[in-house]
Motif scaffolding. Structure first.
Motif, PDB file in Angstrom:
ATOM      1  N   ASP A 337     -43.695 -76.777  61.736  1.00 57.00           N
ATOM      2  CA  ASP A 337     -43.528 -75.486  62.406  1.00 57.00           C
ATOM      3  C   ASP A 337     -42.065 -75.246  62.781  1.00 57.00           C
ATOM      4  O   ASP A 337     -41.543 -74.140  62.611  1.00 57.00           O
ATOM      5  N   TYR A 338     -41.391 -76.293  63.296  1.00 58.24           N
ATOM      6  CA  TYR A 338     -39.978 -76.158  63.672  1.00 58.24           C
ATOM      7  C   TYR A 338     -39.116 -75.841  62.455  1.00 58.24           C
ATOM      8  O   TYR A 338     -38.232 -74.975  62.501  1.00 58.24           O
ATOM      9  N   ILE A 339     -39.372 -76.521  61.352  1.00 54.79           N
ATOM     10  CA  ILE A 339     -38.599 -76.283  60.127  1.00 54.79           C
ATOM     11  C   ILE A 339     -38.824 -74.862  59.619  1.00 54.79           C
ATOM     12  O   ILE A 339     -37.878 -74.149  59.260  1.00 54.79           O
ATOM     13  N   VAL A 340     -40.082 -74.444  59.592  1.00 51.27           N
ATOM     14  CA  VAL A 340     -40.415 -73.098  59.097  1.00 51.27           C
ATOM     15  C   VAL A 340     -39.757 -72.023  59.955  1.00 51.27           C
ATOM     16  O   VAL A 340     -39.306 -70.992  59.446  1.00 51.27           O
ATOM     17  N   LYS A 341     -39.691 -72.261  61.271  1.00 46.76           N
ATOM     18  CA  LYS A 341     -39.069 -71.282  62.170  1.00 46.76           C
ATOM     19  C   LYS A 341     -37.600 -71.044  61.823  1.00 46.76           C
ATOM     20  O   LYS A 341     -37.060 -69.975  62.102  1.00 46.76           O
ATOM     21  N   HIS A 342     -36.952 -72.047  61.227  1.00 53.01           N
ATOM     22  CA  HIS A 342     -35.502 -71.999  61.081  1.00 53.01           C
ATOM     23  C   HIS A 342     -35.005 -71.820  59.646  1.00 53.01           C
ATOM     24  O   HIS A 342     -33.796 -71.712  59.431  1.00 53.01           O
ATOM     25  N   ARG A 352     -42.210 -75.180  49.464  1.00 54.84           N
ATOM     26  CA  ARG A 352     -43.442 -75.955  49.337  1.00 54.84           C
ATOM     27  C   ARG A 352     -43.555 -77.004  50.439  1.00 54.84           C
ATOM     28  O   ARG A 352     -42.589 -77.695  50.763  1.00 54.84           O
ATOM     29  N   MET A 353     -44.764 -77.108  51.007  1.00 52.24           N
ATOM     30  CA  MET A 353     -45.106 -78.191  51.927  1.00 52.24           C
ATOM     31  C   MET A 353     -46.129 -79.075  51.214  1.00 52.24           C
ATOM     32  O   MET A 353     -47.057 -78.571  50.581  1.00 52.24           O
ATOM     33  N   ILE A 354     -45.938 -80.388  51.306  1.00 50.36           N
ATOM     34  CA  ILE A 354     -46.841 -81.327  50.634  1.00 50.36           C
ATOM     35  C   ILE A 354     -47.476 -82.244  51.673  1.00 50.36           C
ATOM     36  O   ILE A 354     -46.778 -82.792  52.537  1.00 50.36           O
ATOM     37  N   LYS A 355     -48.790 -82.411  51.580  1.00 45.53           N
ATOM     38  CA  LYS A 355     -49.491 -83.347  52.451  1.00 45.53           C
ATOM     39  C   LYS A 355     -50.540 -84.087  51.625  1.00 45.53           C
ATOM     40  O   LYS A 355     -50.779 -83.740  50.471  1.00 45.53           O
ATOM     41  N   THR A 356     -51.146 -85.095  52.217  1.00 46.89           N
ATOM     42  CA  THR A 356     -52.182 -85.832  51.505  1.00 46.89           C
ATOM     43  C   THR A 356     -53.565 -85.269  51.855  1.00 46.89           C
ATOM     44  O   THR A 356     -53.724 -84.516  52.824  1.00 46.89           O
ATOM     45  N   VAL A 357     -54.563 -85.672  51.091  1.00 50.14           N
ATOM     46  CA  VAL A 357     -55.916 -85.135  51.281  1.00 50.14           C
ATOM     47  C   VAL A 357     -56.547 -85.581  52.596  1.00 50.14           C
ATOM     48  O   VAL A 357     -57.537 -84.993  53.036  1.00 50.14           O
ATOM     49  N   VAL A 358     -55.991 -86.625  53.243  1.00 45.23           N
ATOM     50  CA  VAL A 358     -56.558 -87.079  54.524  1.00 45.23           C
ATOM     51  C   VAL A 358     -55.683 -86.660  55.706  1.00 45.23           C
ATOM     52  O   VAL A 358     -55.867 -87.141  56.820  1.00 45.23           O
ATOM     53  N   GLU A 361     -55.637 -80.341  58.173  1.00 37.25           N
ATOM     54  CA  GLU A 361     -55.648 -79.040  57.505  1.00 37.25           C
ATOM     55  C   GLU A 361     -54.833 -78.007  58.281  1.00 37.25           C
ATOM     56  O   GLU A 361     -54.607 -76.903  57.795  1.00 37.25           O
ATOM     57  N   MET A 362     -54.385 -78.372  59.473  1.00 38.03           N
ATOM     58  CA  MET A 362     -53.546 -77.458  60.240  1.00 38.03           C
ATOM     59  C   MET A 362     -52.220 -77.196  59.513  1.00 38.03           C
ATOM     60  O   MET A 362     -51.650 -76.103  59.616  1.00 38.03           O
ATOM     61  N   GLY A 363     -51.743 -78.180  58.779  1.00 41.09           N
ATOM     62  CA  GLY A 363     -50.531 -77.986  57.994  1.00 41.09           C
ATOM     63  C   GLY A 363     -50.670 -76.859  56.996  1.00 41.09           C
ATOM     64  O   GLY A 363     -49.767 -76.029  56.821  1.00 41.09           O
ATOM     65  N   ARG A 364     -51.828 -76.798  56.341  1.00 41.24           N
ATOM     66  CA  ARG A 364     -52.076 -75.718  55.381  1.00 41.24           C
ATOM     67  C   ARG A 364     -52.131 -74.361  56.077  1.00 41.24           C
ATOM     68  O   ARG A 364     -51.627 -73.361  55.554  1.00 41.24           O
ATOM     69  N   ALA A 365     -52.732 -74.341  57.260  1.00 39.26           N
ATOM     70  CA  ALA A 365     -52.830 -73.075  58.000  1.00 39.26           C
ATOM     71  C   ALA A 365     -51.438 -72.547  58.370  1.00 39.26           C
ATOM     72  O   ALA A 365     -51.164 -71.343  58.256  1.00 39.26           O
ATOM     73  N   ILE A 366     -50.548 -73.440  58.803  1.00 36.69           N
ATOM     74  CA  ILE A 366     -49.180 -73.029  59.137  1.00 36.69           C
ATOM     75  C   ILE A 366     -48.453 -72.558  57.882  1.00 36.69           C
ATOM     76  O   ILE A 366     -47.723 -71.553  57.910  1.00 36.69           O
ATOM     77  N   ASN A 370     -46.933 -68.608  56.923  1.00 31.14           N
ATOM     78  CA  ASN A 370     -45.490 -68.437  56.747  1.00 31.14           C
ATOM     79  C   ASN A 370     -45.085 -68.290  55.284  1.00 31.14           C
ATOM     80  O   ASN A 370     -43.911 -68.477  54.946  1.00 31.14           O
ATOM     81  N   GLN A 371     -46.046 -67.955  54.436  1.00 30.42           N
ATOM     82  CA  GLN A 371     -45.790 -67.731  53.011  1.00 30.42           C
ATOM     83  C   GLN A 371     -45.129 -68.940  52.352  1.00 30.42           C
ATOM     84  O   GLN A 371     -44.218 -68.811  51.526  1.00 30.42           O
ATOM     85  N   VAL A 372     -45.609 -70.126  52.714  1.00 29.55           N
ATOM     86  CA  VAL A 372     -45.148 -71.373  52.106  1.00 29.55           C
ATOM     87  C   VAL A 372     -46.305 -71.963  51.304  1.00 29.55           C
ATOM     88  O   VAL A 372     -47.430 -72.037  51.803  1.00 29.55           O
ATOM     89  N   GLY A 373     -46.043 -72.369  50.097  1.00 32.21           N
ATOM     90  CA  GLY A 373     -47.085 -72.996  49.292  1.00 32.21           C
ATOM     91  C   GLY A 373     -47.429 -74.373  49.830  1.00 32.21           C
ATOM     92  O   GLY A 373     -46.538 -75.121  50.251  1.00 32.21           O
ATOM     93  N   SER A 374     -48.716 -74.705  49.864  1.00 27.24           N
ATOM     94  CA  SER A 374     -49.140 -76.021  50.345  1.00 27.24           C
ATOM     95  C   SER A 374     -49.838 -76.774  49.221  1.00 27.24           C
ATOM     96  O   SER A 374     -50.642 -76.198  48.481  1.00 27.24           O
TER      97      SER A 374
END
Length: 577
Positions: A337-342, A352-358, A361-366, A370-374
């Motif tokens: 969230d801090y990075i996206v704000k700036h 692009r934001m990358i996370k693992t399947v475990v 899911e809040m990362g995807r919502a953010i 903010n129009q960032v691909g997850s």
């Protein structure tokens, strides 16, 4: 005579066996179970390397099993990289027992094959090794570490020419080369003096560190003027007896965070990790001394890194004015969230934001807001690194990567999780929110109010030895053959079996293909954004099951999560009992 007994006899009769290992063997002779465990299998080389208990035996970390692994790596590189000899391999190591010895043994094997090696003169963090591969343009990298495992462990991780952990396709070829080495006791080596005399070993001092710190300075979101001002933020830092002290303290100095108190008892490298039960910032007991110092200094943020500095834990004051350790998911969404704000979205191409399947899911919502691909990857930062490598070709912009187990990466100048980068950004973020009159817990509450009360948990079950391996497989077989219909009162909507690459939509009675690589993992998606995932560890005798919910408020989320946990434990305990 059983096979493990034959292997023991081979080692026992080897006339030039290392004296310390010979002594260890003599102690094992009176403990048949321990002797069997040391020899019943070869220490497995997983998707990034190998990790095990130090000692004599084919199922242990020692100079012979390390030599065998390096011998296979050398064969792989000479077969697949025409320039491997000149580009060479860079090797780093952490504060564990035998780490420097294993680094030198690796150089002695590589030197025999004429492959140049760069070895750090003293211990260094894992992310610096990842950076060094790219900075020195080597054909590969080796990191001697067992991360946050107990003192009796050490490990051997391999990095590809991009500076990321090797992925399964690369690991498989290396394993095939390792398996061609029939006798680990007779792997050819040169003496250290010979490698040095031939100019095939370069000792590294601080030149790579300086280049890394220059890149680290560039990730800040602070204005040029603000960077130069002393910050009204009290920081406590503990490297937990590991490798992060120099880079973290120097990185904070670069941004003029001058109020930094270091936990002195934990500042020096110590292979016993004598002040903690486990040197793992995921476990809150590791923060006990940092919390004591935080109370003395009225600290705004506590930072803790694991021994090889690829994981970061953070603690801040909660509403009761007590220090509380953030979960890996919580810190991850705060950083994102801090990075996206700036970021300047007009200048950021395909972020692009990358996370693992475990991971939460809040990362995807953010990202979506903010129009960032997850992007989801399999568990393990090697897959995040692999995606970043692909972005070098596609022109997409890596913005942030994280996993629930306290692994974060802000900038791709390193290609593995980087606690030094994360420590800088977390400190800067705490400073930003303090100027707004808020703690990081206040900031987290704002995210919950905006996106929903996401909450996650994980249970890790250790089952050692051959019997334990069989029990882990029994658990996975049972939940495949008799799948859940509901878990914790939440109906199953989708079953994803990553070993068969089949996604079953249970309510629609249809199947789809999972496009991620195959892995021995099963994930259940539940109603109301709940989920559960079963996954055996690739490096330890463990099976982990992860679970997550999204509730209407904090209490609702806690109740949902507890119901999931109890339901899963009842099923697993029923299987192994």
């Amino acid at each position: 005579m059983k096979n493990w007994e034959k292997m023991f006899e081979k080692w026992n009769m080897f006339t030039t066996l290392d004296e310390s290992l010979k002594s260890n063997l003599n102690k094992l002779k009176n403990d048949k179970d321990a002797l069997k465990d040391a020899f019943y299998q070869e220490l497995s080389f997983g998707t990034a390397g190998m990790r095990g208990i130090l000692g004599a035996g084919t199922n242990r970390m020692n100079i012979y099993t390390v030599r065998k692994a390096v011998n296979g790596l050398a064969d792989y590189l000479l077969t697949n990289r025409s320039d491997a000899k000149n580009r060479g391999i860079v090797i780093a190591y952490d504060s564990r027992y035998m780490s420097k010895e294993f680094a030198i043994e690796s150089a002695k094997v590589l030197g025999y094959y004429g492959i140049h090696t760069y070895v750090f003169e003293s211990l260094r963090p894992t992310p610096l090794l990842s950076f060094a591969v790219r900075h020195l343009n080597t054909a590969a990298g080796i990191m001697i570490t067992a991360s946050h495992n107990p003192p009796e462990y050490n490990g051997f991780k391999v990095y590809n020419e991009h500076g990321s952990q090797i992925v399964p396709s690369e690991a498989q070829l290396i394993v095939e080369s390792i398996q061609q080495t029939e006798d680990e006791l007779t792997v050819p080596t040169l003496e250290q003096a010979q490698v040095e005399e031939q100019g095939k070993l370069t000792w590294l001092s601080d030149e790579v560190d300086i280049a890394y710190l220059e890149k680290l300075h560039e990730i800040t979101q602070l204005s040029t003027e603000e960077q130069q001002n002393d910050k009204d933020l009290q920081v406590v830092f503990t490297p937990l007896h590991g490798t992060a002290y120099d880079l973290v303290t120097k990185g904070l100095q670069q941004l003029h965070f001058s109020k930094v108190a270091v936990v002195e008892e934990q500042a020096q490298p110590d292979p016993e990790f004598s002040t903690v039960k486990s040197p793992n910032p995921e476990e809150h007991q590791a923060f006990s001394k940092a919390i004591d110092l935080g109370k003395q200094t009225n600290a705004d943020i506590l930072l803790g890194t694991d021994p090889d500095a690829d994981r970061l834990g953070v603690a801040v004051k909660n509403s009761d004015d007590e220090y509380q350790v953030l979960t890996g998911n919580q810190l991850g969404v705060l950083l994102f969230d801090y990075i996206v704000k700036h970021i300047d979205k007009t200048k950021t191409v395909k972020p692009r934001m990358i996370k693992t399947v475990v991971t939460t899911e809040m990362g995807r919502a953010i990202a979506e807001a903010n129009q960032v691909g997850s992007i989801d990857t399999l568990t393990g930062f090697k897959y995040i690194g692999e995606k970043i490598n692909q972005y070098d070709m596609t022109g997409e912009t890596f913005l942030f990567g994280f996993e629930e187990s306290y692994g974060y990466l802000i900038s791709s100048f390193a290609r593995d999780k980087d606690a030094v980068q994360a420590a800088m950004m977390a400190t800067e973020m705490a400073y930003y929110w303090k100027k707004e009159g808020k703690t990081l817990f206040d900031a987290l509450d704002l995210l919950y109010e905006k996106y929903g009360y996401y909450l996650e948990g994980m249970t890790s079950l250790t089952l050692k030895g051959q019997e334990g391996s069989e029990q882990i497989e029994e658990i996975l077989t049972s939940i495949r053959e008799s799948p859940f219909v509901e878990i914790g009162g939440m109906q199953v909507t989708t079953i994803e079996d990553y070993s068969s690459s089949i996604r079953t939509l249970t309510l629609e009675e249809k199947q789809e293909t999972i496009t991620l690589p195959k892995e021995n993992m099963i994930k259940y998606l539940l109603q109301d954004d709940g989920w559960v995932c079963f996954r055996p560890s690739g490096t330890e005798p463990k099976i982990k099951y992860y679970y997550g919910v999204r509730g209407t408020n904090a209490e609702d989320s806690h109740q949902r999560l507890l119901a999931l946990k109890e339901s899963l434990e009842e099923r697993v305990n029923g299987i192994i009992d």
